[in-house]
Design a protein around this motif. Structure first.
Motif, PDB file in Angstrom:
ATOM      1  N   ASP A 107       0.803  -1.220   0.000  1.00 51.73           N
ATOM      2  CA  ASP A 107       0.000   0.000   0.000  1.00 51.73           C
ATOM      3  C   ASP A 107       0.839   1.275   0.000  1.00 51.73           C
ATOM      4  O   ASP A 107       0.286   2.373  -0.124  1.00 51.73           O
ATOM      5  CB  ASP A 107      -0.925   0.021   1.229  1.00 51.73           C
ATOM      6  CG  ASP A 107      -1.999  -1.052   1.168  1.00 51.73           C
ATOM      7  OD1 ASP A 107      -2.294  -1.532   0.054  1.00 51.73           O
ATOM      8  OD2 ASP A 107      -2.534  -1.409   2.231  1.00 51.73           O
TER       9      ASP A 107
ATOM     10  N   GLN B  69      -4.076   7.430   1.285  1.00 55.44           N
ATOM     11  CA  GLN B  69      -4.139   6.328   0.324  1.00 55.44           C
ATOM     12  C   GLN B  69      -4.861   6.741  -0.954  1.00 55.44           C
ATOM     13  O   GLN B  69      -5.652   7.669  -0.954  1.00 55.44           O
ATOM     14  CB  GLN B  69      -4.837   5.132   0.958  1.00 55.44           C
ATOM     15  CG  GLN B  69      -4.004   4.439   2.025  1.00 55.44           C
ATOM     16  CD  GLN B  69      -2.783   3.749   1.439  1.00 55.44           C
ATOM     17  OE1 GLN B  69      -2.879   2.905   0.554  1.00 55.44           O
ATOM     18  NE2 GLN B  69      -1.606   4.102   1.944  1.00 55.44           N
TER      19      GLN B  69
ATOM     20  N   ALA C 141       3.478   4.047  -1.461  1.00 59.50           N
ATOM     21  CA  ALA C 141       3.746   4.579  -2.800  1.00 59.50           C
ATOM     22  C   ALA C 141       5.144   4.227  -3.303  1.00 59.50           C
ATOM     23  O   ALA C 141       5.400   4.297  -4.503  1.00 59.50           O
ATOM     24  CB  ALA C 141       3.572   6.104  -2.787  1.00 59.50           C
TER      25      ALA C 141
ATOM     26  N   LYS D  98       8.459   9.275  -1.428  1.00 60.45           N
ATOM     27  CA  LYS D  98       7.204   9.085  -2.159  1.00 60.45           C
ATOM     28  C   LYS D  98       6.075   8.845  -1.154  1.00 60.45           C
ATOM     29  O   LYS D  98       6.102   7.876  -0.404  1.00 60.45           O
ATOM     30  CB  LYS D  98       7.328   7.945  -3.156  1.00 60.45           C
ATOM     31  CG  LYS D  98       8.196   8.326  -4.356  1.00 60.45           C
ATOM     32  CD  LYS D  98       8.160   7.296  -5.457  1.00 60.45           C
ATOM     33  CE  LYS D  98       8.942   7.805  -6.680  1.00 60.45           C
ATOM     34  NZ  LYS D  98       8.969   6.809  -7.780  1.00 60.45           N
TER      35      LYS D  98
ATOM     36  N   HIS E 285       2.354   9.514  -1.999  1.00 63.18           N
ATOM     37  CA  HIS E 285       1.031   9.161  -2.543  1.00 63.18           C
ATOM     38  C   HIS E 285       1.154   8.520  -3.920  1.00 63.18           C
ATOM     39  O   HIS E 285       1.945   8.971  -4.756  1.00 63.18           O
ATOM     40  CB  HIS E 285       0.141  10.414  -2.632  1.00 63.18           C
ATOM     41  CG  HIS E 285      -0.034  11.117  -1.324  1.00 63.18           C
ATOM     42  ND1 HIS E 285      -0.012  12.490  -1.198  1.00 63.18           N
ATOM     43  CD2 HIS E 285      -0.223  10.632  -0.069  1.00 63.18           C
ATOM     44  CE1 HIS E 285      -0.188  12.822   0.071  1.00 63.18           C
ATOM     45  NE2 HIS E 285      -0.317  11.714   0.771  1.00 63.18           N
ATOM     46  N   ARG E 286       0.324   7.514  -4.170  1.00 59.29           N
ATOM     47  CA  ARG E 286       0.338   6.805  -5.443  1.00 59.29           C
ATOM     48  C   ARG E 286      -0.811   7.289  -6.320  1.00 59.29           C
ATOM     49  O   ARG E 286      -1.931   7.481  -5.859  1.00 59.29           O
ATOM     50  CB  ARG E 286       0.205   5.299  -5.186  1.00 59.29           C
ATOM     51  CG  ARG E 286       0.263   4.460  -6.432  1.00 59.29           C
ATOM     52  CD  ARG E 286      -0.006   3.000  -6.108  1.00 59.29           C
ATOM     53  NE  ARG E 286       1.170   2.313  -5.603  1.00 59.29           N
ATOM     54  CZ  ARG E 286       1.166   1.482  -4.565  1.00 59.29           C
ATOM     55  NH1 ARG E 286       0.042   1.267  -3.899  1.00 59.29           N
ATOM     56  NH2 ARG E 286       2.263   0.870  -4.210  1.00 59.29           N
ATOM     57  N   TYR E 287      -0.510   7.493  -7.606  1.00 54.77           N
ATOM     58  CA  TYR E 287      -1.500   7.886  -8.614  1.00 54.77           C
ATOM     59  C   TYR E 287      -1.360   6.956  -9.816  1.00 54.77           C
ATOM     60  O   TYR E 287      -0.323   6.293  -9.981  1.00 54.77           O
ATOM     61  CB  TYR E 287      -1.272   9.336  -9.062  1.00 54.77           C
ATOM     62  CG  TYR E 287      -1.517  10.367  -7.987  1.00 54.77           C
ATOM     63  CD1 TYR E 287      -2.768  10.965  -7.841  1.00 54.77           C
ATOM     64  CD2 TYR E 287      -0.500  10.749  -7.110  1.00 54.77           C
ATOM     65  CE1 TYR E 287      -3.004  11.912  -6.855  1.00 54.77           C
ATOM     66  CE2 TYR E 287      -0.721  11.699  -6.118  1.00 54.77           C
ATOM     67  CZ  TYR E 287      -1.971  12.274  -6.002  1.00 54.77           C
ATOM     68  OH  TYR E 287      -2.198  13.214  -5.010  1.00 54.77           O
TER      69      TYR E 287
ATOM     70  N   GLU F 236       6.969  -0.079  -5.496  1.00 56.89           N
ATOM     71  CA  GLU F 236       7.596  -0.473  -6.765  1.00 56.89           C
ATOM     72  C   GLU F 236       9.092  -0.148  -6.762  1.00 56.89           C
ATOM     73  O   GLU F 236       9.904  -0.932  -7.278  1.00 56.89           O
ATOM     74  CB  GLU F 236       6.902   0.226  -7.937  1.00 56.89           C
ATOM     75  CG  GLU F 236       5.492  -0.288  -8.238  1.00 56.89           C
ATOM     76  CD  GLU F 236       4.425   0.225  -7.281  1.00 56.89           C
ATOM     77  OE1 GLU F 236       3.289  -0.306  -7.294  1.00 56.89           O
ATOM     78  OE2 GLU F 236       4.725   1.169  -6.511  1.00 56.89           O
TER      79      GLU F 236
ATOM     80  N   GLY G 163       1.841   7.463 -11.646  1.00 47.96           N
ATOM     81  CA  GLY G 163       3.077   7.450 -10.857  1.00 47.96           C
ATOM     82  C   GLY G 163       2.841   7.939  -9.441  1.00 47.96           C
ATOM     83  O   GLY G 163       1.712   8.282  -9.064  1.00 47.96           O
ATOM     84  N   SER G 164       3.895   7.978  -8.664  1.00 48.79           N
ATOM     85  CA  SER G 164       3.790   8.407  -7.264  1.00 48.79           C
ATOM     86  C   SER G 164       4.356   9.806  -7.091  1.00 48.79           C
ATOM     87  O   SER G 164       5.208  10.242  -7.866  1.00 48.79           O
ATOM     88  CB  SER G 164       4.540   7.427  -6.355  1.00 48.79           C
ATOM     89  OG  SER G 164       3.936   6.159  -6.400  1.00 48.79           O
TER      90      SER G 164
END
Length: 505
Positions: A113, A505, A115, A164, A166-168, A118, A171-172
Motif C-alpha cells: 500500500d 491512500q 507509494a 514518495k 502518494h500513489r496515482y 515499486e 506514478g507516485s
C-alpha cells in the motif's frame, strides 16, 4: 562570563558576541512563562465561517490575488529519520519475529500500500532478491534495510520532502510535488506565476534542486503557469550557544564551543528575506492526495481573502490618521482594531486624549498581519490560541506552546485545559505596511519566549536554547486573526505508518 579566548572564538565563528552573552543570561535567568488571560474560543477570538462568509472570502481572494505577489513558504529542513525510528529499532534487534513488534508488523503487512513499493521491489531485484521471496523466507530485515540504507532507497537519511507519499495512476508523488499541485490551486499570483520557497538543510539542497528540475517542466505544462522555486537554509548566525549544567559554554573535545541550530524560530530570518504581498506557511509533510485536496485549497483561499480584507481596512484607517486626527479617523481605526482584527482595548483607552488614542491605534495597526487556521483539538501536539494581556493593558491573540506555559500554576493550567483548538502550522501572512514597505519581522518578535531544553553530547549533559517559535513567540507582536478550518486540512506524517491512513491512500 566569557573568557577573552572564548570571545575571540565566538567572533571567529561569525557569531554576534552581544547576542551570545544574552543567550547565556537567558540560561542563567530562564525565560518567563507566557501568562495567558483566557483560551480563545469560537465567537471570542476564533471566527467560524458560515456558508455566506466563506463565499465572500473566496470571492475577495479570487478578485484580488491575481495582482498580488504570493509565496508559499514550506519549512522542509531535516532528514526524515524520526519517521523511521521504529524500523531502525527493528533492524538493531535484527530479528524476524514480528509478533512482538506491532509497528513493523503493520508496515510489512501493508507494504504493497506504500507509494514506494515499486521502487523497493526494483532495488531488491538489482541484487537478485524480491519482496515476495523475502516475505516467504521471513527475511524482514532485508526489506527494511533496503528501504532505509544507502545501498537501497536511502529513505533513512533523505528529507521528508523527497520521499514518495502518494500513489496515482501515472506514478507516485513526493510532498514537494504535492506542494506544487497545491500551489497551483491557491498561490497563483502576479505574472501567472506560482512561487514556492523551501527551507532545506545544506546536505539536501542539491537533491531538492534535482527533484524540482525533473518535475517542473511537466508541472508548468499541466497547470499552464510558471513555477518560480527558491530555496534557503537556516542561517548559521541564528545558531545558539550550548552550555553545561553550570551555565558555562559547552566546550567540545577539540576545544571549540558548541553552537546548535535554534529550532524553527530561526526560520524567521528566512521568512524576513521573502519579498511578497502574501506568504502562505505550511509544513512539508501536511499534504494529501488530490481526491481530498478541495477543503485545504478552499480554506487556504478563504484565509487569504480574510487577510486581504483586513489589510485593506487597516491601510485605510492608517491613511485616514495620517491625513488628519479627528474623532472620525480615530473611531475608524478603533473599529478596525476591535472589529476586523478582533483585539481588545485596555481599560485606560477611553480616558486618553484624542492624540493619545491616535498614537495608540497607529502603533497597534501598523504591524504585520497573519490569519491562522485553527482546528479542533483532538489531542495532537501543537500551539493553542489564547488571549494574552499586553503590558499596555490590551488583550491580543497569540499562539502558545505547552513549553511556554506554567502548568504548575493551577489557574494557568485550567485556562490551558479550556483550549478547544490548536494551530497546525496553517498561516497566511501580510508582511508589508500601508506604504508598501516590507516590515522588519525581527522587530515584532518577543525575545523572552524562547525555550531551554536538556540534551547530551559525547556522554555529557548540556543545555540548549531555541529561539522563539516561528508561529508563536516570533510572531508575538503581529496582528492575529484566528479562523476555524476543517480537521481534514491537517494530515501530518510523523511516522512511516501514517501513510497507511485512509487520507494518504
Amino acid at each position: 562570563m566569557l573568557t577573552t579566548e572564548q570571545k575571540d572564538q565566538i567572533t571567529r565563528q561569525g557569531m554576534d558576541l552581544t547576542l551570545v552573552e544574552e543567550q547565556i543570561r537567558n540560561f542563567i535567568e530562564g525565560f518567563p512563562p507566557l501568562e495567558i488571560h483566557a483560551a480563545a474560543a469560537i465567537g471570542d477570538g476564533i471566527q467560524l465561517l458560515d456558508e455566506a462568509s466563506l463565499k465572500n472570502c473566496l470571492e475577495t481572494y479570487d478578485a484580488k490575488s491575481p495582482e498580488k505577489k504570493i509565496v508559499k513558504f514550506v519549512p522542509a529542513s531535516g532528514a526524515a529519520s524520526r519517521m523511521f525510528k521504529d524500523l531502525f529499532s527493528f533492524l538493531e534487534k535484527n530479528g524476524s519475529d514480528l509478533s512482538k513488534d506491532a509497528f513493523t508488523g503493520k508496515f510489512i503487512e501493508k507494504l504493497a500500500d506504500f507509494a514506494f513499493f515499486e521502487d523497493l521491489e526494483s532495488s531488491l531485484q538489482q541484487t537478485g532478491d524480491s519482496i515476495a521471496a523475502a516475505l516467504e523466507q521471513k527475511n524482514y530485515p532485508l526489506i527494511v534495510a533496503r528501504l532505509l540504507n544507502p545501498d537501497g532507497l536511502d529513505y533513512g537519511s533523505l528529507p521528508k520532502g523527497l520521499l514518495k507519499f502518494h500513489r496515482y495512476p501515472d506514478g507516485s508523488r513526493t510532498p514537494v510535488q504535492e506542494h506544487f499541485v497545491e500551489g497551483a490551486a491557491y498561490a497563483l499570483g502576479e505574472g501567472n506565476t506560482i512561487r514556492l520557497h523551501f527551507t532545506v538543510s545544506p546536505e539536501h539542497q542539491e537533491k531538492f534542486e534535482a527533484h524540482v528540475a525533473a518535475i517542473k517542466p511537466q508541472m508548468e505544462a499541466t497547470f499552464n503557469a510558471k513555477f518560480d522555486i527558491s530555496f534557503s537554509q537556516q542561517k548559521k548566525s541564528t545558531d545558539t550557544i550550548a552550555v553545561d549544567i553550570a551555565n558555562a559554554p559547552f566546550v567540545e573535545e577539540d576545544g571549540e564551543i558548541l553552537f546548535r541550530p535554534a529550532g524553527h524560530g530561526a526560520l524567521l530570518e528566512n521568512l524576513n528575506d521573502i519579498d511578497a504581498d502574501l506568504i502562505f506557511i505550511k509544513n512539508i509533510d501536511n499534504v494529501v492526495p488530490d481526491r481530498i485536496k478541495d477543503p485545504t485549497n478552499t480554506y487556504k483561499k478563504a484565509i487569504g481573502g480574510i487577510l486581504l480584507d483586513a489589510q485593506e481596512a487597516v491601510f485605510a484607517a492608517l491613511e485616514a490618521l495620517d491625513k488628519e486626527i479627528t474623532e472620525s479617523s480615530v473611531d475608524q481605526a478603533k473599529s478596525v482594531y476591535t472589529g476586523k482584527l478582533g483585539s481588545k482595548l485596555p481599560s485606560a483607552f477611553e480616558s486618553m486624549t484624542l492624540s493619545e488614542k491616535a498614537d495608540f491605534l497607529r502603533s497597534k495597526l501598523n504591524r504585520p498581519i497573519r490569519v491562522c487556521g485553527m482546528v479542533e483539538n483532538t489531542g495532537e501536539p501543537g500551539g493553542g490560541p489564547f488571549w494574552v494581556r499586553e503590558a499596555d493593558g490590551s488583550l491580543s491573540l497569540q499562539i502558545g506552546e505547552t513549553a511556554q506555559l506554567d502548568l504548575n500554576n493551577p489557574t494557568q493550567k485550567a485556562l490551558f485545559q479550556q483550549s478547544s483548538h490548536f494551530n497546525p502550522t496553517d498561516l497566511v501572512c501580510g508582511v508589508k505596511d500601508y506604504k508598501g514597505h516590507k516590515f522588519n519581522l525581527l522587530e515584532f518578535r518577543d525575545p523572552k519566549t524562547g525555550f531551554i531544553t536538556e540534551k547530551s553530547k559525547s556522554g555529557r549533559e548540556l543545555k540548549a536554547q531555541e529561539l522563539p517559535g516561528l508561529w508563536n513567540g516570533s510572531m508575538a507582536h503581529w496582528n492575529s486573526i484566528f479562523v476555524e478550518v476543517p480537521l481534514i486540512t491537517f494530515n501530518p506524517v510523523k511516522t512511516i505508518n501514517d501513510l497507511l491512513r485512509d487520507v494518504h491512500q
